[in-house]
Design an enzyme around this catalytic site. Structure first.
Site, PDB file in Angstrom:
ATOM      1  CE  LYS A 196      37.720  41.243  35.773  1.00  0.00           C
ATOM      2  NZ  LYS A 196      36.825  40.786  35.055  1.00  0.00           N
ATOM      3  CE  LYS A 249      37.455  45.306  35.257  1.00  0.00           C
ATOM      4  NZ  LYS A 249      36.406  44.228  34.646  1.00  0.00           N
TER       5      LYS A 249
END
Ligand code: PBG
Length: 324
Positions: A196, A249
């Site tokens: 992330k 992400k």
């Protein structure tokens, strides 16, 4: 390969039927996951300005959105909570009567077949807006693990199929797995937000989840957008700690990372098309600069082509309805 004129790649592009026959990547509704924002109350539906069609809702309204998603054969929902009260350690995160816990129970009652995933993080629950507890102005990794484990357990006990830690603390998958296993939830799966990035593309989400840090940013725990090798190390660590599925992400600007992770590991791979990616497509479409439907489908197909097995996207229902 023979050269032109023997080779003419256009032969297989001549009709839609031929194109369908040789298509390499497909998108199906059950590969899409819809994020939902839940808060307390009844009959509440507060639209998020920067995310057309997205709202914070109370549980009763959330059930209607989830029903529509289930009808469109969407693969699952991912829940984010907006609590009534925030404090320094985010203690409302493990409140049995919190919006997420109530939503999970209601969803499992009304739509038992729909996969329910919960986002596990402290940023919506802390008054300072960081993803863990602060000590001397920085997020204290090890002190946060216990809180995340507690939050994950309360989601699992409410009936979540999957818990998804998004905080980027080191060791949180291990801490959560251990807590779930010792407290009677060995069958609850973990989807870790393994790679992330500290991304500007989360901007609209922070309005939706009311989770903007009051001071500073998340670069001390989320990944540097310049790094791809590090993503491999992060995914490796999470799989070793017991993650059942891993995530990259954002998605669109990180297709190379998705492709590398897919090539390196055989765990189910999710990609999160985040709020900023969604908002960009919508704002261009609103100005008439892009065709909304085609931009939506092409952006999702590209994420699948890069290697994502499933996509978390605010377009989930619209895309699924178009695919049927
Ligand atoms: C919580 C969390 C964030 C997102 C998912 N979980 C925000 C952040 O880390 O700042 C972003 C989702 C989106 O932008 O759509 N930590």
């Amino acid at each position: 390969m023979p050269a032109f004129p023997v080779s003419r790649p256009r032969r297989l592009r001549r009709t839609e039927a031929l194109r369908r026959l040789v298509r390499e990547t497909r998108l199906a509704p059950d590969q899409l996951v819809l994020p939902l924002f839940v808060r307390s109350g009844h009959g509440v539906r507060q639209n998020v300005e920067s995310m057309p069609g997205v709202a914070q809702t109370s549980v009763d309204e959330l059930l209607r959105d989830a029903e529509r998603a289930a009808k469109a054969q969407v693969g699952g929902v991912l829940l984010f909570g907006i609590p009534d009260a925030k404090d320094a350690i985010g203690s409302s995160a493990w409140d049995e009567q919190g919006p997420v816990q109530q939503a999970v129970r209601a969803l499992k009652r009304a739509l038992p077949e729909l996969v329910v995933i919960t986002d596990v993080c402290m940023c919506e629950y802390t008054d300072h807006g960081h993803c863990g507890v602060l000590r001397d102005g920085t997020v204290d990794n090890d002190a946060t693990l216990e809180l995340l484990a507690r939050e994950a357990l309360s989601h699992a006990q409410a009936g979540a199929d999957v818990v998804a830690p998004s905080d980027m603390m080191d060791g949180r998958v291990r801490a959560i797995r251990r807590e779930l296993d010792t407290q009677g939830c060995p069958d609850t799966a973990i989807l870790s937000y393994a790679a992330k990035y500290a991304s500007v593309f989360y901007g609209p989400f922070r309005d939706a989840a009311e989770s903007t840090p009051r001071e500073g940013d998340r670069r001390g725990y989320q990944m540097d957008p310049a790094n791809a090798e590090e993503a491999i190390r992060e995914v490796q660590l999470d799989i070793d700690e017991g993650a059942d599925m891993v995530m990259v992400k954002p998605a669109g600007p990180y297709l190379d990372v998705i492709a590398r992770v897919k090539r390196t590991f055989n765990a189910p791979l999710a990609a999160y098309q985040v709020s900023g990616e969604f908002a960009m497509i919508h704002s261009a479409a609103q100005r008439g600069w892009l065709d909304l439907d085609r931009a939506m489908m092409e952006s999702l197909l590209a994420i699948r082509r890069a290697g994502a097995d499933m996509i978390i996207t605010y377009f989930a229902v619209d895309a699924a309805e178009r695919l049927r």
